[in-house]
Scaffold this motif. Structure first.
Motif, mmCIF file in Angstrom:
data_model
loop_
_atom_site.group_PDB
_atom_site.id
_atom_site.type_symbol
_atom_site.label_atom_id
_atom_site.label_comp_id
_atom_site.label_asym_id
_atom_site.label_seq_id
_atom_site.Cartn_x
_atom_site.Cartn_y
_atom_site.Cartn_z
ATOM 1 N N ASP A 68 81.831 103.573 1.430
ATOM 2 C CA ASP A 68 82.017 103.955 0.024
ATOM 3 C C ASP A 68 81.230 105.220 -0.259
ATOM 4 O OD1 ASP A 68 81.720 101.121 0.517
ATOM 5 O OD2 ASP A 68 82.260 100.839 -1.582
ATOM 6 N N LYS B 157 83.543 94.545 -6.129
ATOM 7 C CA LYS B 157 83.134 95.841 -6.687
ATOM 8 C C LYS B 157 84.057 96.337 -7.785
ATOM 9 C CE LYS B 157 81.642 97.372 -2.297
ATOM 10 N NZ LYS B 157 81.737 98.445 -1.294
ATOM 11 N N ASN C 69 88.864 97.510 -12.552
ATOM 12 C CA ASN C 69 89.719 98.566 -12.026
ATOM 13 C C ASN C 69 90.954 97.854 -11.490
ATOM 14 O OD1 ASN C 69 90.948 100.405 -10.270
ATOM 15 N ND2 ASN C 69 88.997 101.324 -9.668
ATOM 16 N N ASN D 83 92.297 109.682 -0.261
ATOM 17 C CA ASN D 83 91.392 108.704 -0.841
ATOM 18 C C ASN D 83 91.370 107.529 0.143
ATOM 19 O OD1 ASN D 83 90.426 106.490 -2.280
ATOM 20 N ND2 ASN D 83 91.280 107.207 -4.219
ATOM 21 N N PRO E 113 83.235 99.521 -12.182
ATOM 22 C CA PRO E 113 84.395 99.199 -11.328
ATOM 23 C C PRO E 113 85.268 100.411 -11.012
ATOM 24 C CG PRO E 113 84.233 97.653 -13.170
ATOM 25 C CD PRO E 113 83.235 98.748 -13.425
ATOM 26 N N PHE E 114 85.175 101.471 -11.847
ATOM 27 C CA PHE E 114 86.026 102.645 -11.610
ATOM 28 C C PHE E 114 85.473 103.542 -10.516
ATOM 29 C CE2 PHE E 114 86.795 100.992 -15.816
ATOM 30 C CZ PHE E 114 88.123 100.645 -15.653
ATOM 31 N N LYS F 283 76.745 98.676 -12.780
ATOM 32 C CA LYS F 283 77.961 98.567 -11.968
ATOM 33 C C LYS F 283 79.183 99.112 -12.711
ATOM 34 C CE LYS F 283 80.539 94.839 -9.682
ATOM 35 N NZ LYS F 283 80.507 93.366 -9.494
ATOM 36 N N LEU G 244 90.059 104.613 0.221
ATOM 37 C CA LEU G 244 89.845 103.236 -0.225
ATOM 38 C C LEU G 244 90.835 102.248 0.375
ATOM 39 C CD1 LEU G 244 88.516 101.092 -2.070
ATOM 40 C CD2 LEU G 244 89.983 101.880 -3.920
ATOM 41 N N ASN G 245 92.104 102.577 0.318
ATOM 42 C CA ASN G 245 93.108 101.625 0.788
ATOM 43 C C ASN G 245 93.687 101.959 2.162
ATOM 44 O OD1 ASN G 245 92.817 99.886 -1.378
ATOM 45 N ND2 ASN G 245 94.264 101.037 -2.641
ATOM 46 N N ASN H 6 84.774 102.038 -7.705
ATOM 47 C CA ASN H 6 85.066 101.197 -6.534
ATOM 48 C C ASN H 6 85.592 102.042 -5.368
ATOM 49 O OD1 ASN H 6 85.653 98.965 -4.871
ATOM 50 N ND2 ASN H 6 87.734 98.802 -5.697
#
Lengths: 258, 258
Positions: free
Chosen positions: B233, A84, A10, B10, B120-121, B118, B12-13, B123
């Motif tokens: 997550d 990840k 990703n 989102n 990665p998309f 697993k 995540l960041n 993540n």
């Protein structure tokens, strides 16, 4: 022993594939795991170097090892050391003179956009185009790219390779539930070539350009005519064809579909 | 005029909702856009403060303004200044004494995991549990959480609020195409309460604990019994119920479904 790895990543939080002075890179993460295992710096060589923000569903890279580990076990060992946003899904032995960048026979890229209201969960995974696009016009323009052409007009001025002839096998516009995907399969791609073709097709879709001008632009071999590049969001290295058989099987299946 | 914003992000960041000395925060991004427009620092007040990495599909926050802009126009103005991982989807006027944190009537959180190889998309968007889980055992344990309880045993030691009684309306395990979601609706949640309950249910699913011990653990009001917290997550603030009617409508619809 030369080991070939099949890799997914990703690209959102990577500064691209290739080692940089700053920021995480896919190459950096994998080389650092391999170097730790080998107790010495271990270089990897990819099928394609992807830019900052670009994703891969099927990238390959190889490395050489003197460790006595069965080829197929490397996937498990390396995957357990990956963050990840990288998965190493398969590993196998190749001959010592195999080089995936030169020996692979083509690639498919996919560019995904969505056209509904802004969706934060698509951040970095699909580009957002909040306009209607004329898909039939895009399909008409797409046909001109098929076959063998010098793609100077659709390559970055930064490209360092002089030979700009490539063969495009497939360039399709696929409608999705909330936008569309552009799928392009070719023998190889010049620097930024996919993102310039995609940006050009979106301008066609927005009726800023005429499909019938496409061949003239390709034939002019003039880098200054299309001064646009689509953002990396939504760009996926979707397939890497390791040999002609894989490419032929893919094309046969997809030409039937369309 | 007090304006209430409906917000998606989102996580995540982001370093969470709340202003930190370091890292991007959702509050920081929105306040900086509002302060730029108002030419003076403008504070926002959320329904919930979410932790680092936690997402929101329906968060709310309000601010006060003296600018003569129709309430519903703020969504468009603010959204155009937001990064790709925040969307402000709606704005409307509320009374000057309205406070979304105290006046809202409950929330739904969703925790998503996937159990395939697993990916990665996923993540940051779904947690990865690479084990079989006994869903019936998880459902049996889930029933004990329903109703009014003191949730001291399922709150972080860092919780500062003394009153730990909350009402849980719904705690469901939903199977998805590649894993499962845990959906929990309550009058309110203590610090880390959702992530501790989720981690507990996964231990039940892995048969590390017995469902029948659940009530005893709740009643012990002992913070040390469940020293586990699921990672952020896959945690989504899915709904914020602004009033009793919204909550009742939601529960009626969902109790029918199950």
């Amino acid at each position: 022993m030369r080991i070939l790895m099949k890799i997914q990543y990703n690209g959102l939080n990577f500064n691209g594939w290739q080692h940089q002075d700053e920021g995480r890179t896919v190459q950096g993460e994998i080389e650092s795991a391999l170097s730790y295992i080998h107790k010495t710096f271990t270089r990897i060589h990819p099928a394609s170097r992807t830019d900052k923000g670009v994703h891969a569903k099927e990238q390959y890279a190889h490395f050489d090892t003197e460790l006595n580990i069965p080829a197929e076990k490397w996937a498990f060992i390396l995957n357990s050391k990956m963050p990840k946003d990288i998965a190493i899904t398969e590993t196998f032995e190749v001959s010592e003179d195999y080089h995936v960048r030169y020996d692979s026979k083509g690639k498919t890229y996919r560019y995904s956009i969505y056209q509904t209201a802004k969706n934060p969960f698509y951040n970095g995974l699909k580009a957002h185009i909040d306009k209607d696009l004329d898909i039939e016009a895009m399909r008409e323009a797409a046909k001109y790219f098929l076959g063998t052409h010098d793609f100077t007009s659709f390559s970055s001025a930064k490209a360092v390779i002089d030979y700009k002839v490539r063969h495009i096998y497939e360039l399709e516009i696929e409608e999705t539930n909330d936008g569309l995907d552009i799928v392009i399969t070719g023998s190889g791609f010049l620097y930024n070539m996919v993102r310039i073709i995609v940006a050009y097709l979106f301008e066609i879709g927005e009726l800023k350009r005429k499909p019938s001008d496409t061949l003239k632009i390709i034939e002019s071999q003039d880098r200054t005519l299309i001064p646009i590049t689509a953002p990396p969001d939504g760009l996926y290295l979707e397939r890497t064809f390791l040999n002609i058989q894989e490419l032929e099987d893919y094309l046969e299946e997809n030409l039937e579909k369309h």
